[in-house]
Scaffold this motif. Structure first.
Motif, PDB file in Angstrom:
ATOM      1  N   ILE A  30       0.844  -1.196   0.000  1.00 12.97           N
ATOM      2  CA  ILE A  30       0.000   0.000   0.000  1.00 12.97           C
ATOM      3  C   ILE A  30       0.875   1.240   0.000  1.00 12.97           C
ATOM      4  CG2 ILE A  30      -1.705   1.336   1.309  1.00 12.97           C
ATOM      5  CD1 ILE A  30      -2.691  -1.332   2.464  1.00 12.97           C
ATOM      6  N   GLN A  31       0.643   2.109  -0.992  1.00 15.36           N
ATOM      7  CA  GLN A  31       1.380   3.361  -1.102  1.00 15.36           C
ATOM      8  C   GLN A  31       0.465   4.551  -0.892  1.00 15.36           C
ATOM      9  OE1 GLN A  31       4.076   4.221  -4.236  1.00 15.36           O
ATOM     10  NE2 GLN A  31       4.466   2.084  -4.753  1.00 15.36           N
ATOM     11  N   SER A  32       1.088   5.684  -0.588  1.00 10.99           N
ATOM     12  CA  SER A  32       0.399   6.957  -0.620  1.00 10.99           C
ATOM     13  C   SER A  32       1.418   8.016  -1.005  1.00 10.99           C
ATOM     14  CB  SER A  32      -0.241   7.281   0.735  1.00 10.99           C
ATOM     15  OG  SER A  32      -1.016   8.471   0.644  1.00 10.99           O
ATOM     16  N   MET A  33       0.948   9.272  -1.099  1.00 12.47           N
ATOM     17  CA  MET A  33       1.841  10.378  -1.432  1.00 12.47           C
ATOM     18  C   MET A  33       1.524  11.550  -0.530  1.00 12.47           C
ATOM     19  SD  MET A  33       2.634  12.087  -5.135  1.00 12.47           S
ATOM     20  CE  MET A  33       3.949  13.316  -5.304  1.00 12.47           C
ATOM     21  N   CYS A  34       2.562  12.179   0.004  1.00  9.67           N
ATOM     22  CA  CYS A  34       2.369  13.334   0.869  1.00  9.67           C
ATOM     23  C   CYS A  34       1.799  14.503   0.072  1.00  9.67           C
ATOM     24  CB  CYS A  34       3.694  13.759   1.491  1.00  9.67           C
ATOM     25  SG  CYS A  34       4.286  12.635   2.763  1.00  9.67           S
ATOM     26  N   ASN A  35       0.970  15.310   0.729  1.00 10.09           N
ATOM     27  CA  ASN A  35       0.508  16.553   0.105  1.00 10.09           C
ATOM     28  C   ASN A  35       1.118  17.774   0.788  1.00 10.09           C
ATOM     29  OD1 ASN A  35      -0.961  16.701   2.472  1.00 10.09           O
ATOM     30  ND2 ASN A  35      -2.947  16.328   1.509  1.00 10.09           N
ATOM     31  N   THR A  36       2.158  17.542   1.580  1.00 10.33           N
ATOM     32  CA  THR A  36       2.908  18.635   2.204  1.00 10.33           C
ATOM     33  C   THR A  36       3.976  19.150   1.232  1.00 10.33           C
ATOM     34  OG1 THR A  36       4.474  17.044   3.116  1.00 10.33           O
ATOM     35  CG2 THR A  36       2.628  17.696   4.525  1.00 10.33           C
ATOM     36  N   LYS A  37       4.537  20.292   1.535  1.00  9.93           N
ATOM     37  CA  LYS A  37       5.715  20.767   0.813  1.00  9.93           C
ATOM     38  C   LYS A  37       6.912  19.965   1.332  1.00  9.93           C
ATOM     39  CE  LYS A  37       3.649  24.134  -1.416  1.00  9.93           C
ATOM     40  NZ  LYS A  37       3.413  24.033  -2.884  1.00  9.93           N
ATOM     41  N   GLU A  39       9.956  20.430   1.173  1.00 14.43           N
ATOM     42  CA  GLU A  39      10.955  21.284   1.808  1.00 14.43           C
ATOM     43  C   GLU A  39      10.654  21.513   3.286  1.00 14.43           C
ATOM     44  OE1 GLU A  39      10.457  22.586  -2.526  1.00 14.43           O
ATOM     45  OE2 GLU A  39       9.188  21.905  -0.873  1.00 14.43           O
ATOM     46  N   ASP A  40       9.390  21.401   3.662  1.00 19.61           N
ATOM     47  CA  ASP A  40       8.983  21.541   5.065  1.00 19.61           C
ATOM     48  C   ASP A  40       9.133  20.179   5.735  1.00 19.61           C
ATOM     49  OD1 ASP A  40       7.727  21.847   7.515  1.00 19.61           O
ATOM     50  OD2 ASP A  40       6.006  22.939   6.717  1.00 19.61           O
ATOM     51  N   VAL A  41      10.324  19.930   6.234  1.00 16.79           N
ATOM     52  CA  VAL A  41      10.659  18.604   6.763  1.00 16.79           C
ATOM     53  C   VAL A  41       9.739  18.205   7.910  1.00 16.79           C
ATOM     54  CG1 VAL A  41      12.429  17.246   7.954  1.00 16.79           C
ATOM     55  CG2 VAL A  41      13.048  18.691   6.002  1.00 16.79           C
ATOM     56  N   ALA A  62       6.824  14.661  -3.509  1.00 17.66           N
ATOM     57  CA  ALA A  62       7.175  15.451  -4.684  1.00 17.66           C
ATOM     58  C   ALA A  62       8.547  16.093  -4.484  1.00 17.66           C
ATOM     59  CB  ALA A  62       6.121  16.525  -4.925  1.00 17.66           C
ATOM     60  N   VAL A  63       9.336  16.101  -5.554  1.00 10.67           N
ATOM     61  CA  VAL A  63      10.652  16.752  -5.503  1.00 10.67           C
ATOM     62  C   VAL A  63      10.741  17.742  -6.674  1.00 10.67           C
ATOM     63  CG1 VAL A  63      13.149  16.404  -5.510  1.00 10.67           C
ATOM     64  CG2 VAL A  63      11.663  14.715  -4.426  1.00 10.67           C
ATOM     65  N   PRO A  64      10.145  18.933  -6.492  1.00 14.58           N
ATOM     66  CA  PRO A  64      10.147  19.926  -7.568  1.00 14.58           C
ATOM     67  C   PRO A  64      11.332  20.887  -7.523  1.00 14.58           C
ATOM     68  CG  PRO A  64       8.658  20.624  -5.835  1.00 14.58           C
ATOM     69  CD  PRO A  64       9.262  19.327  -5.379  1.00 14.58           C
ATOM     70  N   ALA A  68      14.006  20.548  -1.998  1.00 24.79           N
ATOM     71  CA  ALA A  68      13.218  19.354  -1.667  1.00 24.79           C
ATOM     72  C   ALA A  68      14.073  18.102  -1.770  1.00 24.79           C
ATOM     73  CB  ALA A  68      12.013  19.258  -2.604  1.00 24.79           C
ATOM     74  N   ALA A  69      14.912  18.025  -2.797  1.00 27.00           N
ATOM     75  CA  ALA A  69      15.784  16.858  -2.962  1.00 27.00           C
ATOM     76  C   ALA A  69      16.719  16.715  -1.767  1.00 27.00           C
ATOM     77  CB  ALA A  69      16.579  16.979  -4.263  1.00 27.00           C
ATOM     78  N   LYS A  70      17.276  17.826  -1.306  1.00 31.09           N
ATOM     79  CA  LYS A  70      18.201  17.776  -0.169  1.00 31.09           C
ATOM     80  C   LYS A  70      17.479  17.475   1.144  1.00 31.09           C
ATOM     81  CE  LYS A  70      21.643  20.776  -2.346  1.00 31.09           C
ATOM     82  NZ  LYS A  70      22.309  22.096  -2.355  1.00 31.09           N
ATOM     83  N   ALA A  71      16.191  17.836   1.211  1.00 29.80           N
ATOM     84  CA  ALA A  71      15.413  17.565   2.432  1.00 29.80           C
ATOM     85  C   ALA A  71      15.175  16.075   2.634  1.00 29.80           C
ATOM     86  CB  ALA A  71      14.074  18.302   2.365  1.00 29.80           C
TER      87      ALA A  71
END
Length: 363
Positions: A30-37, A39-41, A62-64, A68-71
């Motif tokens: 079972i997967q899901s996806m965060c809807n947070t930013k 970058e906001d760790v 998401a990594v836009p 975000a990638a570094k977070a």
């Protein structure tokens, strides 16, 4: 037919995403996806921990941006389930995501850019043995395939996905997962039937842009129900416009209904009628949320009934239940009324009974 259905899921390739193995007959994850930013760790970690408690087994973010990638490094250190990075357009973000601890990346090679850029992503994945999910959506189908098939079709989705996997295979990498999603339920079903006969890569299944919790649940249950029942699908996501925790609840119920997942409590409740004298709708929803804390009580059935006319009889097949009266309810065990409970205490009494069941099982 049943043998054929079993054959598909049993014989897909095993892929490891962090500490979770998918494919090859492993349980549907079972997967899901965060809807947070991302970058906001703090917010992202908080949401992931809530999803973990609800039963999420793989989480995507998401990594836009490079931030975000570094977070991902900090996020990964504070959670307990595999972390998937969702990348579009910029190949450098995919590389950075893997360098910062992503357990898997999701890309559409068609929007990453030139073959050299795709190759750079693949080489990094190869060095770290990180799986790549090749994702194709109905909204991102290439112009030549739209022209070839006269619009978005199941055949076009499959051809696009197989072209992209072949591109990565030609670069010497096959640690892949495929997803082909459409918001058209029956097109999605057909596409999965077609691709399952043409590849042994594990498939991530979902109805994309399914909608709100109400409409999205119906579309997802129908589409995923058909696909999973045909023996197709190694991971799933129920895509809903709402709290991601709702996605997990729905996914678990779909899998349990199909007999693909055991464990947890089944809640049954009546549709209410003019005899109902308690807030049954509110109570039933509260009970459904509360029982997610008792996934270890495998096979327990809880009944929430609206009146004392039929309630005790309807609850006879349940292990425990309540039947509403005027401002109170009957507590019922194995079809027998045990005692009256004030309406405001029904939820806490049910919780107490479940805690007692848990203690008895652990003895």
């Amino acid at each position: 037919m049943e043998g054929e259905r079993e054959h598909m899921r049993e014989h897909t390739k095993v892929v490891r995403i962090g500490n979770v193995a998918i494919g090859g007959g492993n349980p549907v994850a079972i997967q899901s996806m965060c809807n947070t930013k991302t970058e906001d760790v703090a917010s992202t970690v908080s949401q992931i921990l809530r999803l973990e408690r609800a039963g999420c087994e793989i989480i995507r973010v998401a990594v836009p941006t490079m931030e975000a990638a570094k977070a991902l490094r900090e996020i990964r250190s504070r959670i307990h389930i595999p972390l998937v990075a969702d990348i579009h357009f910029d190949y450098r973000l995919a590389i950075a995501a893997m360098e910062n601890g992503a357990d898997k990346i999701r890309i559409n090679p068609g929007n990453i850019g030139s073959s050299d850029r795709v190759r750079a992503v693949v080489e990094t994945a190869k060095e770290r043995n990180i799986p790549i999910r090749v994702g194709v959506n109905s909204g991102s189908l290439e112009k030549e395939l739209l022209a070839k098939y006269g619009g978005v079709t199941a055949e076009g989705l499959v051809e696009s996905a197989l072209q992209k996997t072949a591109m990565i295979e030609d670069m010497g990498y096959d640690n892949l997962v495929i997803s082909i999603k459409s918001s058209d339920v029956m097109m999605c079903v057909k596409a999965h039937e077609l691709i399952a006969s043409r590849t042994d890569y594990p498939l991530h299944v979902g109805i994309t842009e399914a909608g709100t919790v109400a409409s999205g649940n119906i579309k997802s249950a129908v589409g995923l129900g058909i696909i999973l029942h045909e023996g197709i699908g190694d991971t799933i996501r129920v895509s809903l416009t709402g709290d991601p925790v709702e996605e997990i609840k729905s996914a678990k119920l779909i899998l349990r209904t199909l007999g693909l997942r055991k464990g947890g409590i089944e809640v049954v409740s009546c549709p209410t009628c003019g005899r109902t004298r308690i807030d049954l709708i509110g109570l039933a929803n509260q009970v459904e949320s509360m029982v997610t804390e008792f996934d270890d009580l495998d096979g327990v059935k809880v009944a929430v009934m609206g009146c004392v006319v039929n309630g005790p009889g309807e609850a006879r097949e349940a292990d425990i239940g309540v039947a509403g009266g005027i401002g109170e309810g009957l507590l019922i065990k194995k079809g027998e009324a045990v005692r009256k409970v004030p309406e405001g205490e029904l939820l806490s009494v049910l919780r107490g009974e479940l805690e007692e069941m848990r203690r008895e099982r652990r003895k």
